[in-house]
Design a protein around this motif. Structure first.
Motif: not given
Length: 46
Positions: A5, A9-10, A12-13
């Motif tokens: 975690s 990678p980040h 997007r939502t």
């Protein structure tokens, strides 16, 4: 936090984009303001 975690990678939502055209956003906002003002005056709410 696990190692997976921490390095994931980040994701997007689907929120607002940071690189969109600002001019279109401003024009749509002002158009909404004008339409609401016309509606208020036509209904005699002000």
């Amino acid at each position: 936090m696990t190692a997976h975690s921490a390095t994931a990678p980040h994701v997007r939502t689907g929120g607002p984009q940071d690189d969109g055209p600002k001019v279109v956003e401003h024009l749509m906002g002002w158009t909404l303001v004008v339409v609401v003002a016309m509606l208020v005056t036509q209904l005699g709410l002000l």
